[in-house]
Design a protein around this motif. Structure first.
Motif, PDB file in Angstrom:
ATOM      1  N   THR A   1       0.860  -1.188   0.000  1.00  0.00           N
ATOM      2  CA  THR A   1       0.000   0.000   0.000  1.00  0.00           C
ATOM      3  C   THR A   1       0.890   1.230   0.000  1.00  0.00           C
ATOM      4  OG1 THR A   1      -0.071   0.146   2.421  1.00  0.00           O
ATOM      5  CG2 THR A   1      -1.763  -1.198   1.342  1.00  0.00           C
ATOM      6  N   ARG A   2       0.276   2.363  -0.232  1.00  0.00           N
ATOM      7  CA  ARG A   2       1.085   3.584  -0.251  1.00  0.00           C
ATOM      8  C   ARG A   2       0.308   4.779   0.260  1.00  0.00           C
ATOM      9  NH1 ARG A   2      -2.416   6.595  -3.516  1.00  0.00           N
ATOM     10  NH2 ARG A   2      -2.679   5.698  -5.569  1.00  0.00           N
TER      11      ARG A   2
ATOM     12  N   ASP B   1       3.357   5.324 -11.263  1.00  0.00           N
ATOM     13  CA  ASP B   1       4.023   4.972 -10.002  1.00  0.00           C
ATOM     14  C   ASP B   1       3.410   3.740  -9.351  1.00  0.00           C
ATOM     15  OD1 ASP B   1       5.720   7.075 -10.334  1.00  0.00           O
ATOM     16  OD2 ASP B   1       4.653   8.427  -8.981  1.00  0.00           O
ATOM     17  N   ASP B   2       2.102   3.684  -9.332  1.00  0.00           N
ATOM     18  CA  ASP B   2       1.460   2.531  -8.699  1.00  0.00           C
ATOM     19  C   ASP B   2       1.811   1.237  -9.426  1.00  0.00           C
ATOM     20  OD1 ASP B   2       0.362   3.994  -6.686  1.00  0.00           O
ATOM     21  OD2 ASP B   2      -1.642   4.144  -7.552  1.00  0.00           O
TER      22      ASP B   2
ATOM     23  N   ASP C   1       4.606   0.799 -11.252  1.00  0.00           N
ATOM     24  CA  ASP C   1       6.028   0.596 -11.039  1.00  0.00           C
ATOM     25  C   ASP C   1       6.334   0.129  -9.618  1.00  0.00           C
ATOM     26  OD1 ASP C   1       8.661   0.760 -12.093  1.00  0.00           O
ATOM     27  OD2 ASP C   1       8.999   2.485 -10.780  1.00  0.00           O
ATOM     28  N   MET C   2       5.584   0.651  -8.661  1.00  0.00           N
ATOM     29  CA  MET C   2       5.842   0.312  -7.258  1.00  0.00           C
ATOM     30  C   MET C   2       5.036  -0.904  -6.809  1.00  0.00           C
ATOM     31  SD  MET C   2       6.129   4.159  -5.699  1.00  0.00           S
ATOM     32  CE  MET C   2       7.320   5.328  -6.408  1.00  0.00           C
ATOM     33  N   LYS C   3       4.368  -1.499  -7.782  1.00  0.00           N
ATOM     34  CA  LYS C   3       3.628  -2.744  -7.504  1.00  0.00           C
ATOM     35  C   LYS C   3       2.623  -2.616  -6.362  1.00  0.00           C
ATOM     36  CE  LYS C   3       6.831  -5.902  -9.700  1.00  0.00           C
ATOM     37  NZ  LYS C   3       7.039  -4.856 -10.696  1.00  0.00           N
ATOM     38  N   ILE C   4       1.929  -1.495  -6.369  1.00  0.00           N
ATOM     39  CA  ILE C   4       0.914  -1.258  -5.342  1.00  0.00           C
ATOM     40  C   ILE C   4      -0.272  -2.197  -5.591  1.00  0.00           C
ATOM     41  CG2 ILE C   4      -0.679   0.441  -4.372  1.00  0.00           C
ATOM     42  CD1 ILE C   4       2.386   0.926  -3.853  1.00  0.00           C
TER      43      ILE C   4
ATOM     44  N   PHE D   1      -4.464   1.819 -16.114  1.00  0.00           N
ATOM     45  CA  PHE D   1      -3.953   0.476 -15.813  1.00  0.00           C
ATOM     46  C   PHE D   1      -4.244  -0.444 -16.991  1.00  0.00           C
ATOM     47  CE2 PHE D   1      -4.171   1.969 -11.404  1.00  0.00           C
ATOM     48  CZ  PHE D   1      -2.981   1.488 -10.907  1.00  0.00           C
ATOM     49  N   ASP D   2      -5.439  -0.306 -17.542  1.00  0.00           N
ATOM     50  CA  ASP D   2      -5.813  -1.123 -18.693  1.00  0.00           C
ATOM     51  C   ASP D   2      -4.896  -0.839 -19.873  1.00  0.00           C
ATOM     52  OD1 ASP D   2      -7.802  -1.891 -17.014  1.00  0.00           O
ATOM     53  OD2 ASP D   2      -9.432  -0.899 -18.098  1.00  0.00           O
TER      54      ASP D   2
END
Length: 475
Positions: free
Chosen positions: A5-6, A198-199, A201-204, A224-225
């Motif tokens: 999570t972030r 970022d999400d 890339d950061m694998k959120i 995302f799609d």
RNA sequence: GCCCCCAUCGUCUAGUGGCCUAGGAUCUCGCGUUCUCAGCGCGAAGACCGGGGUUCGAGUCCCCGUGGGGGUACCA
């Protein structure tokens, strides 16, 4: 699944009740699942960045006990964690989407190429004019150095469905989402684009945030799609509104986390209160420790409707946590505030300090509250003048004071304790034949100048023999 | 304007069609404990936004209205 999570604040100022709410849940949730909690700075809007805000922000989080596994000051596998340092990544992501046919360069001036509707004054939407450009021409113009923005090639028709864990499926007509800008003319990413890049890339894995972000979600889902990666779990919880129900602003009680800290509020209590807004414990508990919160937290128990900030309840939660502290812990917490109050209270120590804290502890929601109650030990001159006058007018009261003064004077130093003083007062009562209210009230009035307050014997213990006798002598 | 979301005591909430004459917490008030206050214990008051449906039955499902929040940006 490895939960990640972030919390992604902008360094525009202090952390507030409103923005900290999301941080708290994301952190609790990550800890609950032995996952990772990432702090990411959204500082792409250079004009709004505030000098020093980043450090304060991290400090506020740390004080709350919300620790992060990856962040601006912690090396991590998905850094850097400041968006301003990730510009190359956004540009590359834009190129990637262009190459995949999911985005296209747009050469229109700002505001140009928009559709409008005379029947609908507020309507504005980019027409998609440059979307029609041939790939060859688009490349030619980009290569020629013509200024452009990168736009998403959004779906033209149908509905966009997003699953929200709190409110279920939500859908929005595709026509309502135009080909919004991903990269600005100067190459900086827009908010929605940076977030998704970022999400991804950061694998959120879980995006949990206030309901204010709900309208961004379809756009982000589309992104995302476009990247052809699975969407994270979205969950939009209650947003915190002012006590009046409006937007939480500085005027309406949106205090900075740092303010609570300065008042000596217990971080765990603040964490507890915050978690209670829009979340409820399955067992119905309201006072929970940090660990209890971690063990109990879950997305299913998040509420969908916004919650009003209630300072009264915050205070209550604070007092509950305070009550669970040992005397020593309260003494330690209260000491700096006493010192700041100056002598004589600033010099209390040992048994006297403990006695004072014992006298006041049930009145505290935060350590700093202690200063509000110091008047029990050091009454104002006016209060004493009035109180003294009342005592002098009362024959019985004068008798009591006389007897008590004698009993106190005879008290050995080692018996100048709450218990010893209490015994002395009782003895004076026996000697004079006066008991109960008639006995205690005059003493209280003469010593504290007030009708109400903590145990008189305790106050006497705290102020000491010399001061106590001096006050009694004034009657 | 258009789009999305939300709606139970003043406030935070429980409630996933019958267990609800709606439960808890806070706040307010009363009583008790106690020299007083604070605390603590006990009690009282206080809510399903309105209107239509669906159903044998609706706080719970659907529709409309109203109210609130958010979005509609080359802000975040």
């Amino acid at each position: 699944m490895n939960v990640r999570t972030r919390f992604a604040p902008s360094p525009t100022g202090r952390l507030h009740l409103g923005n900290i709410r999301a941080a708290v849940f994301n952190w609790l949730f990550a800890r609950r699942h032995d996952g990772a909690f990432v702090v990411r700075l959204e500082d792409t809007d250079v004009d709004r960045n505030v000098e020093g805000a980043e450090a304060q922000l991290l400090e506020d989080l740390a004080w709350l006990g919300v620790d992060w596994d990856e962040g601006p000051d912690v090396e991590g596998p998905h850094g850097p964690y400041r968006q301003s340092e990730r510009m190359k990544l956004y540009r590359a992501a834009g190129e990637k989407l262009w190459a995949a046919g999911q985005a296209y360069p747009c050469f229109c001036e700002e505001g140009e190429g928009e559709e409008s509707d005379p029947a609908d004054p507020g309507f504005r939407r980019y027409s998609g004019r440059c979307r029609a450009l041939s790939p060859a021409e688009a490349h030619r113009r980009v290569d020629a150095g013509e200024p452009y923005v990168m736009r998403l090639a959004a779906p033209l028709q149908g509905t966009i469905e997003v699953m929200d864990e709190v409110r279920g499926a939500i859908s929005v007509p595709a026509e309502d989402i135009d080909d919004f800008v991903l990269l600005r003319a100067d190459g900086r990413p827009t908010y929605n684009f940076a977030v998704v890049v970022d999400d991804v890339d950061m694998k959120i894995t879980h995006v949990v945030r206030g309901s204010g972000h709900l309208s961004n979600t379809p756009k982000q889902a589309l992104l995302f799609d476009a990247f052809a990666v699975p969407r994270p779990v979205f969950a939009h919880h209650a947003q915190i509104l002012s006590p009046e129900g409006g937007k939480l602003s500085k005027r309406s009680g949106a205090r900075a986390v740092a303010d609570y800290r300065a008042e000596g509020f217990l971080p765990e209590a603040l964490l507890n209160y915050l978690s209670l807004l829009g979340w409820s414990d399955p067992e119905g508990r309201e006072v929970l420790t940090r660990d209890e919160l971690i063990a109990a937290v879950s997305i299913e128990r998040l509420g969908a409707s916004d919650a009003l900030y209630d300072p009264e309840k915050l205070r209550w939660v604070g007092s509950q946590h305070m009550a669970r502290l040992s005397l020593d812990e309260i003494v330690a917490g209260v000491r700096p505030f006493l010192r700041a109050a100056g002598p004589p209270v600033g010099e209390w120590s040992g048994e006297v300090l403990e006695s004072a804290v014992e006298a006041l502890r049930t009145r505290l929601s935060a350590f700093g509250d202690v200063v509000e109650h110091l008047h029990y030990f050091a009454p104002s001159d006016e209060a004493r003048t009035v109180a003294l006058a009342a005592v002098r007018q009362d024959g019985s009261a004068r008798t009591v004071i006389g007897a008590v003064a004698v009993a106190f004077a005879a008290l050995p130093d080692r018996e100048w304790t709450p218990a010893g003083l209490k015994a002395a007062i009782v003895q004076a009562g026996r000697d004079t034949g006066i008991r109960g209210k008639g006995l205690y009230t005059p003493v209280r009035l003469a010593v504290t100048g007030q009708e109400h307050g903590p145990d008189v014997a305790r106050i006497l213990h705290v102020i000491g023999r010399e001061e106590a006798l001096a006050r009694l002598a004034e009657v």
